[in-house]
Design an enzyme around this catalytic site. Structure first.
Site, PDB file in Angstrom:
ATOM      1  N   CYS A  81       2.504  -0.177  -0.420  1.00  0.00           N
ATOM      2  CA  CYS A  81       3.207   0.238   0.792  1.00  0.00           C
ATOM      3  C   CYS A  81       2.481  -0.241   2.037  1.00  0.00           C
ATOM      4  CB  CYS A  81       3.350   1.753   0.836  1.00  0.00           C
ATOM      5  SG  CYS A  81       4.482   2.357  -0.404  1.00  0.00           S
ATOM      6  N   HIS A  82       1.221   0.123   2.144  1.00  0.00           N
ATOM      7  CA  HIS A  82       0.503  -0.227   3.365  1.00  0.00           C
ATOM      8  C   HIS A  82      -0.846  -0.850   3.055  1.00  0.00           C
ATOM      9  CE1 HIS A  82       3.384   2.966   4.444  1.00  0.00           C
ATOM     10  NE2 HIS A  82       3.669   2.118   5.384  1.00  0.00           N
TER      11      HIS A  82
END
Lengths: 162, 261, 423
Positions: free
Chosen positions: A126-127
């Protein structure tokens, strides 16, 4: 006057609280039984994902090199310092909640084909948080290590989570 | 003055129209970019329609090849009337599948041939059964697949024709196959389409590309069966609005005629 | 107010009977009939009415969707597909609702831009502006919860990421998140309550919109010159002049809306949301809906979790105090040569954030987001307060009618204003 007002306030609070509280986890949700995991089929270097309270839990059978890598890391290099020893009950078995501490995604690294990140643990797509072979945060926006759930060894080949 | 004012108005409304084009489309932003070749489908574009023959051939490919692993749970057999099959044809096709029904008078579940109203049969009882049968991989349901991937139909066509030898130095894991268009290039689905895999009733040569095009057409229809109705209604709607807009503008001009500005 | 029947001027005896007892027709006549409205609106002033119409469209389509939607993790995705396939015109109602959310945000963004450019937030319209920001916040909450309902992958993971933001708050964070979820992860209780609240919120919005419009009818509308009407020569009755003009804008708006719904209904959505939600598989790249991207970029621009959350909320919160940050007495940017360009730069920063929010959280996007975030805040917190003191505004026209009628008199001010209108 003041007494009446205070009484009324207590009454309002008593009426509002049930509504607020009704949004907290209900009894059937709370009653979710603990999960038992049989460790026998998990070969060295492999990992399984089990579901516990709707969340994935990673159980990894670590190799000697992975344990070595986790133990050799000085605490000064860690964002959320914790020794590997404090995160496992038996050296070769790492049990962590598979939820990224940044914003709750499921990190990759359970399947052999997954990207495991720069520290050979898990990588959150995701990040971009990287976790090491002890599930500790090493790089990226996540603030904390992967959480270690409450668990216990019921026998040499079985653990109970929760 | 008036020109300036109209210009501002045009800008404001143009902003609405152009914003969509300027916005970063999430679909385009995602992941490493693999260029998907355009298969020039007849249903692409704003006025395209589904080639009924291709959709029917695609159904045949799905039924004979894909349906062994992939379900299409959101479709019922009755939906197939929409791609030009007759009721008898659909009834016959449904009849070749058995579905579980019941309980009957004695409380027992029983099997019977599928009817028009039944959903497409699922190849596996649940996801775990599907994974167990497929080396851990889960063949996804194809009902809305053409909407669930960026550039859906073109992607499906590219994927089915994209099995090539891996480039030098690329190691493909056990039980995986190299595909030029799959994100990450390692896919658990084997290259399932081979020349003349199916025999088309209409005599079309069953090349891999032809079968891929046909099944992509079928899946595009299955994902958005309302497409043709939607576009036809859209044309009427927009023409109506343009006329109404002209009339409204005339009224506005008349109302404002006596105002100096 | 005197007690007794209202002294109605309505001619129709039936309407008059009602109006004497409940003067709604007198009120309509006053607020939407003869209501004195500045004569010099441009088409930017359509967007308030467009937003109102969009709210009504969303409520109408939403009610009919709810008749066929099932708020349960096992059935939500299937019930949406059933709406698309089996419910008569279900696809139409859903696509209008789905794209209506995007259109609503486009309209409201332009409406807010209009307010920023022409200084509509300044005295005496501060409360009007604040109510508008409240509507915007409620819209964001409603849109967020609505996006969860189809229960696709982006629904689930978007909900997980956004609700987890609250865990950044020290001590109570985890409890808040558990309370929001009604469990230990986003699950059926979460979906259920989001549906309940998603149904409720639009009516709350409608209530605040009523207050927003009521406040507008106390202060009267701002206008492109930003100066107050000085008399009847500066205004027109709302009807028929602006009802006619709003109708033109509305039809043009409907054409754009219809094009999106009928020809590219999924363009603004994300393909992953047609994959049923799976709590054990995270999509490779989680992105929110496009209208949240600027705020998402601000969130990710900060390396610290709590800091990012605070800054993201701060990016909206700063709008609440904007009327007091902008110290210039001149409303319209047409007469503010420096502030105008600072504002255009802010708009660019906003679009840059929107673009960067859709990119992965890696370089160079992070640095670009940081620069744009810094400017986003600097515009409000540094540039506007300073420019109020330092900038020399152009001279204002004497009245709204003056530059229009172009009489002999003092045209200097009007002439100075003219080139600005091209902006």
């Amino acid at each position: 006057m003041l007494t009446t007002g205070a009484f009324a306030a207590v009454g309002v609070g008593a009426v509002v609280w049930p509504f607020i509280s009704s949004m907290n986890p209900a009894r059937d949700v709370l009653a979710l039984a603990s999960t038992e995991v049989d460790l026998t089929p998990i070969a060295v270097g492999q990992a399984v994902t089990v579901v516990w309270r709707g969340k994935p839990v990673f159980v990894r059978h670590r190799t000697a090199e992975e344990i070595q890598a986790a133990r050799a890391t000085p605490l000064s290099q860690l964002k959320d310092p914790a020794t590997d020893q404090s995160r496992v009950q038996r050296d070769q078995w790492l049990v962590v909640v598979g939820v990224c501490t940044h914003l709750g995604c499921v990190p990759l690294g359970q399947k052999p084909t997954d990207a495991r990140g720069e520290y050979q643990g898990w990588f959150c797509p995701c990040h971009g948080s990287h976790y090491d072979t002890s599930g500790r945060i090493r790089l990226g926006p996540a603030p904390l290590n992967l959480a270690v759930p409450e668990y216990s060894f019921t026998s040499d080949t079985q653990i109970r989570i929760g | 003055m008036r020109a300036v004012r109209n210009l501002i108005g045009a800008l404001a409304l143009g902003a609405v129209a152009s914003l969509g084009a300027v916005l970063p489309s999430p679909a385009r932003a995602a992941g490493e970019a693999i260029a998907i070749p355009d298969a020039n489908f007849g249903f692409a574009g704003f006025f395209g329609t589904f080639d009924r023959g291709a959709a029917q051939r695609g159904l045949q490919v799905y039924k004979e090849v894909c349906s062994a692993c992939h379900g299409m749970y959101h479709l019922s057999y009755r939906n197939l009337l929409e791609i030009g099959l007759s009721e008898d044809q659909v009834r016959a096709l449904a009849g070749t599948f058995t579905v579980m029904d019941g309980p009957n008078d004695t409380g027992e579940m029983f099997e019977r041939p599928a009817r028009l109203s039944d959903r497409f049969r699922r190849p596996f009882a649940n996801e775990l059964a599907a994974r167990a049968a497929n080396n851990g991989a889960y063949p996804p349901d194809l009902s809305v697949m053409a909407k669930a991937r960026p550039n859906g139909a073109n992607y499906l066509h590219a994927l089915l024709t994209g099995y090539v030898d891996p480039p030098a130095g690329f190691t493909v894991a056990d039980g995986m196959y190299y595909n030029a268009y799959y994100p990450g290039h390692q896919i658990a689905m084997p290259p399932i389409l081979n020349p003349d895999q199916v025999t088309y009733a209409d005599g079309t040569a069953a090349t891999v590309d032809q079968m891929a095009r046909d099944v992509a057409t079928f899946l595009a229809w299955a994902a958005e069966p309302e497409t043709e109705q939607r576009r036809a209604m859209g044309v009427k709607m927009i023409l109506f609005l343009i006329v109404l807009g002209g009339l409204t503008y005339a009224v506005k001009r008349k109302v404002w005629a006596d105002v100096k500005h | 107010m005197a007690i007794g029947l209202h002294d109605s001027t309505i001619k129709n005896p039936v309407l008059r009977w009602v109006d004497q007892r409940l003067p709604v027709f007198t009120m309509m006549q006053k607020e939407y009939g003869t209501f004195p409205t500045p004569r010099n609106f441009n088409y930017f002033w359509n967007f308030g009415a467009l937003a109102m119409v969009t709210l009504m469209i969303m409520i109408a389509t939403g009610i009919f969707l709810a008749m066929n939607y099932t708020p349960h993790t096992s059935y939500a995705f299937d019930s949406v597909e059933r709406i698309m396939r089996d419910v008569n015109y279900g696809w139409l109602i859903r696509y209008v609702h789905m794209n209506g959310a995007s259109m609503f945000f486009i309209v409201v963004f332009i409406h807010i831009w209009r307010g920023l450019y022409y200084g509509s937030y300044k005295a005496p319209r501060e409360l009007l502006w604040i109510l508008g920001v409240v509507i915007f916040l409620l819209m964001m909450a409603t849109a967020f919860m609505g996006y969860v309902l189809p229960w696709g992958q982006m629904s689930f993971w978007g909900a997980t990421v956004i609700t987890n933001l609250f865990s950044a708050f020290p001590l109570v964070g985890e409890h808040i998140v558990t309370w929001l979820w009604g469990g230990f992860s986003v699950d059926n209780p979460t979906l259920n309550r989001f549906f309940s609240l998603h149904y409720l919120m639009p009516f709350v919005i409608a209530g605040v919109v009523f207050l927003h419009v009521a406040a507008l009818h106390i202060t009267g509308s701002n206008n492109p010159l930003g100066i107050d009407p000085k008399g009847p020569q500066d205004t027109l009755p709302f009807h028929p002049y602006y009802t006619a003009k709003d109708s033109v804008g509305l039809i043009v708006y409907f054409i754009v809306f219809a094009f999106l719904v009928f020809f590219m209904p999924n363009y603004l959505g994300h393909p992953d949301n047609y994959i049923p939600a799976n709590p054990l598989v995270t999509p490779a790249h989680i992105v929110p809906e496009w209208y949240f991207l600027p705020f998402y970029a601000i969130l990710r621009a900060v390396p610290d979790k709590l800091g990012g959350v605070l800054l993201m909320f701060g990016s909206i919160a700063v709008l609440f105090i904007l009327p007091w940050l902008d110290t210039s007495p001149v409303r319209s940017m047409r007469f503010r040569p420096v502030a105008k360009w600072a504002l255009f730069l802010w708009l660019i920063a906003f679009f840059v954030l929107m673009w960067a929010g859709g990119k992965p959280a890696e370089e160079p996007y992070v640095t670009i987001s940081r620069i744009a975030t810094a400017y986003y805040f600097a515009y409000f917190l540094v540039i506007l307060p300073l420019l109020g003191r330092l900038e020399r505004p152009l001279s204002l026209p004497e009245s709204i009618a003056m530059p229009v009628l172009r009489g002999g008199g003092p045209v200097m001010a009007g002439a100075a204003a003219k080139p600005m209108e091209k902006a």
